[in-house]
Design a protein around this motif. Sequence first.
Motif, short mmCIF file in Angstrom:
data_model
loop_
_atom_site.label_atom_id
_atom_site.label_comp_id
_atom_site.label_asym_id
_atom_site.label_seq_id
_atom_site.Cartn_x
_atom_site.Cartn_y
_atom_site.Cartn_z
N ALA A 65 0.82 -1.21 0.00
CA ALA A 65 0.00 0.00 0.00
C ALA A 65 0.86 1.26 0.00
O ALA A 65 0.48 2.27 -0.60
CB ALA A 65 -0.95 -0.01 1.19
N GLY A 66 2.02 1.22 0.65
CA GLY A 66 2.93 2.38 0.64
C GLY A 66 3.42 2.70 -0.75
O GLY A 66 3.46 3.87 -1.16
N ALA A 67 3.79 1.66 -1.51
CA ALA A 67 4.20 1.87 -2.90
C ALA A 67 3.01 2.36 -3.72
O ALA A 67 3.17 3.20 -4.62
CB ALA A 67 4.77 0.57 -3.48
N GLU A 93 0.58 4.20 -2.58
CA GLU A 93 0.38 5.62 -2.26
C GLU A 93 1.33 6.49 -3.07
O GLU A 93 0.92 7.53 -3.60
CB GLU A 93 0.59 5.85 -0.76
CG GLU A 93 0.38 7.30 -0.35
CD GLU A 93 0.52 7.52 1.14
OE1 GLU A 93 0.09 8.60 1.61
OE2 GLU A 93 1.06 6.64 1.84
N GLN A 94 2.58 6.08 -3.18
CA GLN A 94 3.54 6.85 -3.98
C GLN A 94 3.10 6.90 -5.45
O GLN A 94 3.14 7.95 -6.08
CB GLN A 94 4.93 6.25 -3.87
CG GLN A 94 5.55 6.45 -2.51
CD GLN A 94 6.91 5.77 -2.39
OE1 GLN A 94 7.34 5.03 -3.26
NE2 GLN A 94 7.57 6.03 -1.27
N LYS A 95 2.67 5.78 -5.97
CA LYS A 95 2.25 5.69 -7.37
C LYS A 95 0.97 6.50 -7.60
O LYS A 95 0.71 6.98 -8.70
CB LYS A 95 2.04 4.22 -7.73
CG LYS A 95 1.91 3.91 -9.18
CD LYS A 95 3.16 4.21 -9.93
CE LYS A 95 3.87 3.03 -10.47
NZ LYS A 95 4.93 3.42 -11.40
N SER A 96 0.16 6.69 -6.55
CA SER A 96 -1.14 7.36 -6.69
C SER A 96 -1.03 8.86 -6.88
O SER A 96 -2.03 9.50 -7.22
CB SER A 96 -2.02 7.08 -5.46
OG SER A 96 -1.59 7.84 -4.34
N ALA A 97 0.15 9.42 -6.68
CA ALA A 97 0.30 10.88 -6.82
C ALA A 97 -0.19 11.36 -8.18
O ALA A 97 -0.85 12.41 -8.27
CB ALA A 97 1.76 11.27 -6.59
N VAL A 98 0.07 10.60 -9.21
CA VAL A 98 -0.36 10.98 -10.54
C VAL A 98 -1.87 10.83 -10.72
O VAL A 98 -2.47 11.48 -11.56
CB VAL A 98 0.45 10.20 -11.61
CG1 VAL A 98 -0.01 8.76 -11.72
CG2 VAL A 98 0.41 10.87 -12.95
N CYS A 99 -2.50 10.00 -9.91
CA CYS A 99 -3.95 9.75 -9.99
C CYS A 99 -4.76 10.85 -9.30
O CYS A 99 -5.94 11.05 -9.60
CB CYS A 99 -4.29 8.41 -9.35
SG CYS A 99 -3.32 7.01 -9.90
N GLU A 109 2.18 -5.54 -10.59
CA GLU A 109 2.56 -5.18 -9.22
C GLU A 109 2.10 -3.75 -8.91
O GLU A 109 1.57 -3.50 -7.83
CB GLU A 109 4.07 -5.31 -9.03
CG GLU A 109 4.53 -5.02 -7.63
CD GLU A 109 6.03 -5.24 -7.43
OE1 GLU A 109 6.45 -5.19 -6.27
OE2 GLU A 109 6.75 -5.44 -8.42
N ASP A 110 2.28 -2.83 -9.84
CA ASP A 110 1.80 -1.45 -9.65
C ASP A 110 0.30 -1.43 -9.43
O ASP A 110 -0.21 -0.74 -8.54
CB ASP A 110 2.12 -0.58 -10.88
CG ASP A 110 3.59 -0.32 -11.10
OD1 ASP A 110 4.38 -0.36 -10.13
OD2 ASP A 110 3.95 -0.06 -12.28
N MET A 111 -0.42 -2.20 -10.23
CA MET A 111 -1.88 -2.26 -10.11
C MET A 111 -2.30 -2.81 -8.76
O MET A 111 -3.19 -2.25 -8.10
CB MET A 111 -2.47 -3.11 -11.23
CG MET A 111 -2.30 -2.51 -12.60
SD MET A 111 -2.98 -3.65 -13.85
CE MET A 111 -2.32 -2.93 -15.34
N ALA A 118 -4.27 -0.77 -5.86
CA ALA A 118 -5.51 -1.33 -5.31
C ALA A 118 -5.43 -1.47 -3.80
O ALA A 118 -6.39 -1.17 -3.08
CB ALA A 118 -5.80 -2.68 -5.97
N ALA A 119 -4.27 -1.90 -3.30
CA ALA A 119 -4.09 -2.04 -1.84
C ALA A 119 -4.20 -0.68 -1.16
O ALA A 119 -4.82 -0.55 -0.10
CB ALA A 119 -2.74 -2.68 -1.53
N TYR A 120 -3.62 0.34 -1.76
CA TYR A 120 -3.66 1.69 -1.18
C TYR A 120 -5.09 2.22 -1.18
O TYR A 120 -5.61 2.63 -0.13
CB TYR A 120 -2.74 2.63 -1.96
CG TYR A 120 -2.94 4.07 -1.58
CD1 TYR A 120 -2.60 4.52 -0.31
CD2 TYR A 120 -3.50 4.97 -2.48
CE1 TYR A 120 -2.82 5.85 0.06
CE2 TYR A 120 -3.71 6.30 -2.12
CZ TYR A 120 -3.37 6.74 -0.85
OH TYR A 120 -3.59 8.04 -0.49
N TYR A 121 -5.73 2.23 -2.34
CA TYR A 121 -7.07 2.83 -2.41
C TYR A 121 -8.10 2.06 -1.59
O TYR A 121 -8.96 2.67 -0.96
CB TYR A 121 -7.53 2.95 -3.87
CG TYR A 121 -6.87 4.11 -4.58
CD1 TYR A 121 -6.96 5.40 -4.08
CD2 TYR A 121 -6.13 3.90 -5.73
CE1 TYR A 121 -6.35 6.47 -4.72
CE2 TYR A 121 -5.53 4.96 -6.38
CZ TYR A 121 -5.64 6.24 -5.87
OH TYR A 121 -5.04 7.30 -6.51
#
Length: 188
Positions: free
Chosen positions: A27-29, A31-37, A90-92, A96-99
């Motif tokens: 989920a931490g990764a 969250e980082q990836k979600s910045a663009v979302c 893995e990104d997906m 999904a874990a973060y959101y």
Amino acid sequence: MNNKKPFIAATLMFSCLWGMPAFAADAGAGEQKSAVCAGCHGQGGKSSNPQWPSLAKQQPAYIVNQLEAFKSETRKNPMMQGMAANLSREDMDNLAAYYSAQPAAKAGGNQELAKEGEKKSAICMGCHGQKGAGNGQFPRLAGQHPDYLIAQLKNFKSGERKSGPMQAVAGNLSEEDMKALAAFFGSQ
């Protein structure tokens, strides 16, 4: 001697390992990836624009399925297709874990319409879960912007968005039904 205990233990261990994903979602990764979302889907997945869905508390399987559909271009949306194009599985999973771990959004809706929508909502609960909270591969409807939900129902009804069951359900809804259901789910 016929000792079945080692065989049973090995079978149980193999069964457990077989059902586990190759890696645990991070989920931490995510969250980082979600910045663009966040530009469209909002901080923590709480969209303030009815054009884009809230992802907060969304079903993880649904998020991954939709990202894969955008990436493979089986779900059409030029912006999302471009966003998903470079995502790994893995990104997906991480997104999904973060959101899915974020507190649910609540968009609200016209309360009179919501009362009418509640009466009609049983048609949705079988797949979308109690009060539209989502159910595995079926998305969370609760807390979504009513205008977003109406647009998606219209897209299913017109065939612009593909899903046999949803096209059948939406095909039997009037515009008034759509507005009432959307108000109900938006207020949950």
